[in-house]
Design an enzyme around this catalytic site. Sequence first.
Site, mmCIF file in Angstrom:
data_model
loop_
_atom_site.group_PDB
_atom_site.id
_atom_site.type_symbol
_atom_site.label_atom_id
_atom_site.label_comp_id
_atom_site.label_asym_id
_atom_site.label_seq_id
_atom_site.Cartn_x
_atom_site.Cartn_y
_atom_site.Cartn_z
ATOM 1 N N ASN A 223 12.104 46.246 24.624
ATOM 2 C CA ASN A 223 11.881 45.519 25.874
ATOM 3 C C ASN A 223 10.397 45.638 26.221
ATOM 4 O OD1 ASN A 223 11.811 44.533 28.472
ATOM 5 N ND2 ASN A 223 13.083 46.155 29.365
ATOM 6 N N GLU B 104 21.125 53.402 30.476
ATOM 7 C CA GLU B 104 19.746 53.806 30.742
ATOM 8 C C GLU B 104 19.690 54.603 32.042
ATOM 9 O OE1 GLU B 104 16.871 50.999 28.643
ATOM 10 O OE2 GLU B 104 17.337 50.045 30.538
ATOM 11 N N SER C 202 12.810 56.618 27.700
ATOM 12 C CA SER C 202 11.814 57.447 27.004
ATOM 13 C C SER C 202 12.256 57.829 25.587
ATOM 14 C CB SER C 202 11.484 58.695 27.833
ATOM 15 O OG SER C 202 10.955 58.314 29.087
ATOM 16 N N GLY D 214 10.624 55.277 31.460
ATOM 17 C CA GLY D 214 9.176 55.281 31.655
ATOM 18 C C GLY D 214 8.640 56.577 32.251
ATOM 19 N N GLU E 27 15.171 47.798 36.594
ATOM 20 C CA GLU E 27 14.012 47.269 37.349
ATOM 21 C C GLU E 27 14.396 45.997 38.093
ATOM 22 O OE1 GLU E 27 11.302 47.323 34.023
ATOM 23 O OE2 GLU E 27 11.420 49.500 34.041
ATOM 24 N N HIS F 85 18.914 44.996 34.051
ATOM 25 C CA HIS F 85 17.986 46.122 33.873
ATOM 26 C C HIS F 85 17.734 46.779 35.230
ATOM 27 C CE1 HIS F 85 14.371 48.402 32.990
ATOM 28 N NE2 HIS F 85 14.730 48.338 31.717
ATOM 29 N N LYS G 157 8.849 44.216 28.536
ATOM 30 C CA LYS G 157 8.635 44.071 29.988
ATOM 31 C C LYS G 157 7.456 43.124 30.246
ATOM 32 C CE LYS G 157 10.570 48.616 30.607
ATOM 33 N NZ LYS G 157 10.693 49.812 31.415
HETATM 34 C C1 PEP Z 1 13.601 50.429 29.490
HETATM 35 O O1 PEP Z 1 12.988 50.077 30.470
HETATM 36 O O2 PEP Z 1 14.557 49.743 29.086
HETATM 37 C C2 PEP Z 1 13.195 51.673 28.823
HETATM 38 C C3 PEP Z 1 14.095 52.315 28.123
HETATM 39 O O3 PEP Z 1 11.901 52.078 29.014
HETATM 40 P P1 PEP Z 1 11.180 53.369 28.352
HETATM 41 O O4 PEP Z 1 11.575 53.418 26.908
HETATM 42 O O5 PEP Z 1 9.717 53.099 28.547
HETATM 43 O O6 PEP Z 1 11.665 54.559 29.107
#
Ligand code: PEP
Length: 253
Positions: free
Chosen positions: A9, A170, A216, A176, A100, A98, A11
Amino acid sequence: MRQNIVAGNWKMNLSFDEADNLIEELVEKLEENELAPNTRMIVCPPFPYLELCSDASVDSYFAVGAQNVNENDNGAYTGEVSATMLHSMELDYCIVGHSERRAYYGETDALIAKKVDQLQKYDITPIFCCGEVLEEREANRQFEVVKRQITDGLFHLDKEHITNIIIAYEPVWAIGTGKTATPDQAQEMHAFIRGLLAEKYGKEVADEISILYGGSCKPSNAKELFANPDVDGGLIGGASLKSEDFFQIAMSF
Ligand code: PEP
């Protein structure tokens, strides 16, 4: 047999030239090295770079997905992108729900359910995200929260349609932040989600659905996470912006 999947992703990151370089680097690596059998790589760039990425994916080294979709067919919805448009570009996947989008754009479980239907109507597989925030984990409410997201977002689907879904767990506190869920925490939640699917649709159906971990995930922890029986890969944010990291994660099966 359910697939192992690593989805990136991107973003709202990268200039056009940076996106072009990243996808070229990825193609080079995939030309030289084969992913493990039954492993699929998906790249989810911002809308303006979808065509660039689908053109680069012609030899099927990876599939391409969008990061969001509108719940309506077409019409006066300025700034939005429809499933009919994604379908007309022959895209196979789209992220929905997601954290976000839930947090910054007020997306509710009910809206996410409509987006799931809209994508399936046009043969696009939703990558359905769920996960608890830190306060919910600290209050030991993670199972209740994820159960609600899955029930309200997906359980209106019949057996045939639920198998055309990828689920991404997630935990929001891990996205992040550099804090990754431990392999045990990931496995515990993935097994819980698969149990919910089995209760509703039967074990055979539940066993067909890929459940990805996101938060992460990086080359140094991917192997340990993916080694769990109910972790079928990852949805990768930050690490998908570096071709070598993303590629190494995909090679972790
Ligand atoms: C995400 O936003 O789907 C995600 C997993 O981000 P990150 O790997 O940066 O934590």
